[in-house]
Design an enzyme around this catalytic site. Structure first.
Site, PDB file in Angstrom:
ATOM      1  N   SER A 142      32.615  65.977  59.844  1.00 20.85           N
ATOM      2  CA  SER A 142      34.044  66.280  59.971  1.00 20.85           C
ATOM      3  C   SER A 142      34.777  65.005  60.359  1.00 20.85           C
ATOM      4  CB  SER A 142      34.255  67.316  61.081  1.00 20.85           C
ATOM      5  OG  SER A 142      35.617  67.397  61.437  1.00 20.85           O
ATOM      6  N   TYR A 156      32.091  70.305  69.286  1.00 23.67           N
ATOM      7  CA  TYR A 156      32.210  70.165  67.829  1.00 23.67           C
ATOM      8  C   TYR A 156      32.178  68.686  67.439  1.00 23.67           C
ATOM      9  CZ  TYR A 156      34.304  70.952  63.170  1.00 23.67           C
ATOM     10  OH  TYR A 156      34.560  71.006  61.819  1.00 23.67           O
TER      11      TYR A 156
HETATM   12  N1  LIG Z   1      38.180  73.614  57.414  1.00 24.74           N
HETATM   13  C1  LIG Z   1      38.299  72.393  57.880  1.00 24.74           C
HETATM   14  O1  LIG Z   1      39.428  71.875  58.037  1.00 24.74           O
HETATM   15  C2  LIG Z   1      37.077  71.585  58.208  1.00 24.74           C
HETATM   16  C3  LIG Z   1      37.260  70.247  58.604  1.00 24.74           C
HETATM   17  C4  LIG Z   1      36.147  69.481  58.904  1.00 24.74           C
HETATM   18  C5  LIG Z   1      34.863  70.028  58.810  1.00 24.74           C
HETATM   19  N2  LIG Z   1      34.705  71.330  58.422  1.00 24.74           N
HETATM   20  C6  LIG Z   1      33.335  71.851  58.331  1.00 24.74           C
HETATM   21  O2  LIG Z   1      33.141  72.508  57.103  1.00 24.74           O
HETATM   22  C7  LIG Z   1      32.070  73.443  57.251  1.00 24.74           C
HETATM   23  C8  LIG Z   1      32.464  74.760  56.628  1.00 24.74           C
HETATM   24  O3  LIG Z   1      33.490  75.348  57.438  1.00 24.74           O
HETATM   25  P1  LIG Z   1      34.769  76.077  56.823  1.00 24.74           P
HETATM   26  O4  LIG Z   1      35.937  75.243  57.120  1.00 24.74           O
HETATM   27  O5  LIG Z   1      34.495  76.490  55.434  1.00 24.74           O
HETATM   28  O6  LIG Z   1      34.877  77.327  57.817  1.00 24.74           O
HETATM   29  P2  LIG Z   1      34.626  78.892  57.562  1.00 24.74           P
HETATM   30  O7  LIG Z   1      34.724  79.523  58.906  1.00 24.74           O
HETATM   31  O8  LIG Z   1      35.548  79.361  56.503  1.00 24.74           O
HETATM   32  O9  LIG Z   1      33.121  78.957  57.053  1.00 24.74           O
HETATM   33  C9  LIG Z   1      32.025  78.726  57.920  1.00 24.74           C
HETATM   34  C10 LIG Z   1      30.878  79.673  57.536  1.00 24.74           C
HETATM   35  O10 LIG Z   1      29.744  79.382  58.396  1.00 24.74           O
HETATM   36  C11 LIG Z   1      29.170  80.646  58.748  1.00 24.74           C
HETATM   37  N3  LIG Z   1      28.363  80.543  59.966  1.00 24.74           N
HETATM   38  C12 LIG Z   1      28.798  80.495  61.262  1.00 24.74           C
HETATM   39  N4  LIG Z   1      27.752  80.458  62.092  1.00 24.74           N
HETATM   40  C13 LIG Z   1      26.631  80.456  61.336  1.00 24.74           C
HETATM   41  C14 LIG Z   1      25.254  80.419  61.630  1.00 24.74           C
HETATM   42  N5  LIG Z   1      24.790  80.386  62.891  1.00 24.74           N
HETATM   43  N6  LIG Z   1      24.366  80.431  60.597  1.00 24.74           N
HETATM   44  C15 LIG Z   1      24.812  80.513  59.313  1.00 24.74           C
HETATM   45  N7  LIG Z   1      26.107  80.570  58.975  1.00 24.74           N
HETATM   46  C16 LIG Z   1      27.012  80.527  59.981  1.00 24.74           C
HETATM   47  C17 LIG Z   1      30.361  81.579  58.902  1.00 24.74           C
HETATM   48  O11 LIG Z   1      29.982  82.945  58.849  1.00 24.74           O
HETATM   49  C18 LIG Z   1      31.230  81.141  57.730  1.00 24.74           C
HETATM   50  O12 LIG Z   1      30.918  81.882  56.566  1.00 24.74           O
HETATM   51  C19 LIG Z   1      31.768  73.519  58.740  1.00 24.74           C
HETATM   52  O13 LIG Z   1      30.619  72.740  59.044  1.00 24.74           O
HETATM   53  C20 LIG Z   1      33.004  72.895  59.366  1.00 24.74           C
HETATM   54  O14 LIG Z   1      32.724  72.349  60.612  1.00 24.74           O
HETATM   55  C21 LIG Z   1      35.779  72.114  58.126  1.00 24.74           C
END
Ligand SMILES: NC(=O)c1ccc[n+]([C@@H]2O[C@H](COP(=O)([O-])OP(=O)(O)OC[C@H]3O[C@@H](n4cnc5c(N)ncnc54)[C@H](O)[C@@H]3O)[C@@H](O)[C@H]2O)c1
Length: 279
Positions: A142, A156
């Site tokens: 991230s 995080y």
């Molecule tokens: N959305 C953003 O702006 C952003 C920015 C930087 C990094 N990220 C990273 O992107 C990745 C995806 O996140 P997203 O933004 O799509 O969020 P999201 O919440 O839409 O999706 C995350 C998914 O991870 C699943 N999850 C949570 N705990 C879990 C576990 N213990 N085992 C298996 N699955 C689990 C959730 O059920 C969900 O389906 C993450 O690693 C997040 O940190 C997102």
């Protein structure tokens, strides 16, 4: 990996957001897709969407923080398909608050999913890639690895920095020893997903940080920010496919912001959240 046709991808956190978008994009490339998530209802929905596109889809309920779950994910994948070509260690949760108030169990939860989930994914699938002589790993970090955001998410940021570090190390090792195995690190900036409600995934036995008005305001700000300014997850998935095909390491969704973050130590989102706190 020049072509993805008839290859097999494993995606963790596939039930929502970036994971779902990658699963759908891989399916559109002609890949078999293995979907892993703790959210069983979301898994079912995404499996239906992937299958509707004509791809072969398998769902495996998985808590990435548990190594035995990732071993089961590997075994189920190999039973269903002849091998595995691409693993995206993407599942993530975010929880924070004022640093001094973050309970130890919250640290353990976030590091368990965001860091240990990636370590387990690499450790369990890498031996298969070494045996096959090919494969590609994409680890999701991230922009939080590069910047600080007040009251937001120290666990995080710690996990995402570690993911960046271990991915750089793994990439360097593979380049030196097994160059046919690719490693990429996905560094998203703001993306329009369900991340602002990742408290929904908090297990019942993990203590929540004490209620804090300021924390709630920052969380609400982040939710609105992603909704308004966030990139569409399908664009992120396009970038990941490009990086896998071109064997590129860094996948930065907001390159300019990430580069200025490295010099100023502040992303646009963190500057705006500082302004919110000061107002
Ligand atoms: N959305 C953003 O702006 C952003 C920015 C930087 C990094 N990220 C990273 O992107 C990745 C995806 O996140 P997203 O933004 O799509 O969020 P999201 O919440 O839409 O999706 C995350 C998914 O991870 C699943 N999850 C949570 N705990 C879990 C576990 N213990 N085992 C298996 N699955 C689990 C959730 O059920 C969900 O389906 C993450 O690693 C997040 O940190 C997102």
């Amino acid at each position: 990996m020049k072509s993805l046709v008839r290859k097999t991808a494993v995606v963790t956190g596939a039930g929502s957001g970036i994971g779902r978008a990658m699963a759908l994009r891989f399916a559109s490339e002609g890949m078999n897709v293995v979907l892993a998530d703790v959210d069983l209802a979301a898994l079912k929905t995404v499996q239906g969407e992937v299958a509707a596109s004509g791809a072969r889809a398998l769902s495996v309920p998985t808590d990435v923080s548990q190594r035995t779950d990732i071993e089961n994910l590997r075994d189920r994948t190999l039973e269903a398909f002849s091998g595995v070509d691409l693993v995206c260690n993407n599942a993530g949760v975010d929880s924070g608050g004022p640093f001094a108030d973050i309970p130890e169990s919250t640290w353990e939860w976030v590091l368990g999913v965001d860091l240990w989930g990636v370590i387990h994914g690499c450790q369990v699938f890498l031996p298969i890639f070494l045996e096959q002589g090919h494969g590609h790993i994409v680890n999701t970090s991230s922009v939080a690895a590069l910047t600080g955001m007040p009251l937001s998410a120290a666990p995080y940021a710690a996990a995402k920095s570690a993911v960046l570090g271990l991915s750089m190390n793994l990439r360097a090792e593979m380049e030196a020893t097994n160059p046919q195995i690719g490693v990429s690190v996905l560094i998203p900036g703001p993306v329009r997903t369900n991340m602002p409600t990742s408290e929904r995934n908090r297990p019942a036995d993990v203590d929540a940080p004490a209620p804090s008005t300021m924390r709630e305001e920052v969380q609400s700000f982040v939710g609105q920010y992603l909704e308004k300014e966030g990139m569409d997850p399908s664009e992120v998935a396009d970038m990941v496919v490009g990086a896998v095909k071109g064997n590129r390491f860094y996948v930065m969704t907001h390159l300019q912001d990430a580069l200025s973050t490295m010099t100023d130590n502040k992303s646009r989102m963190s500057q705006d959240s500082v302004a919110l706190i000061e107002s």
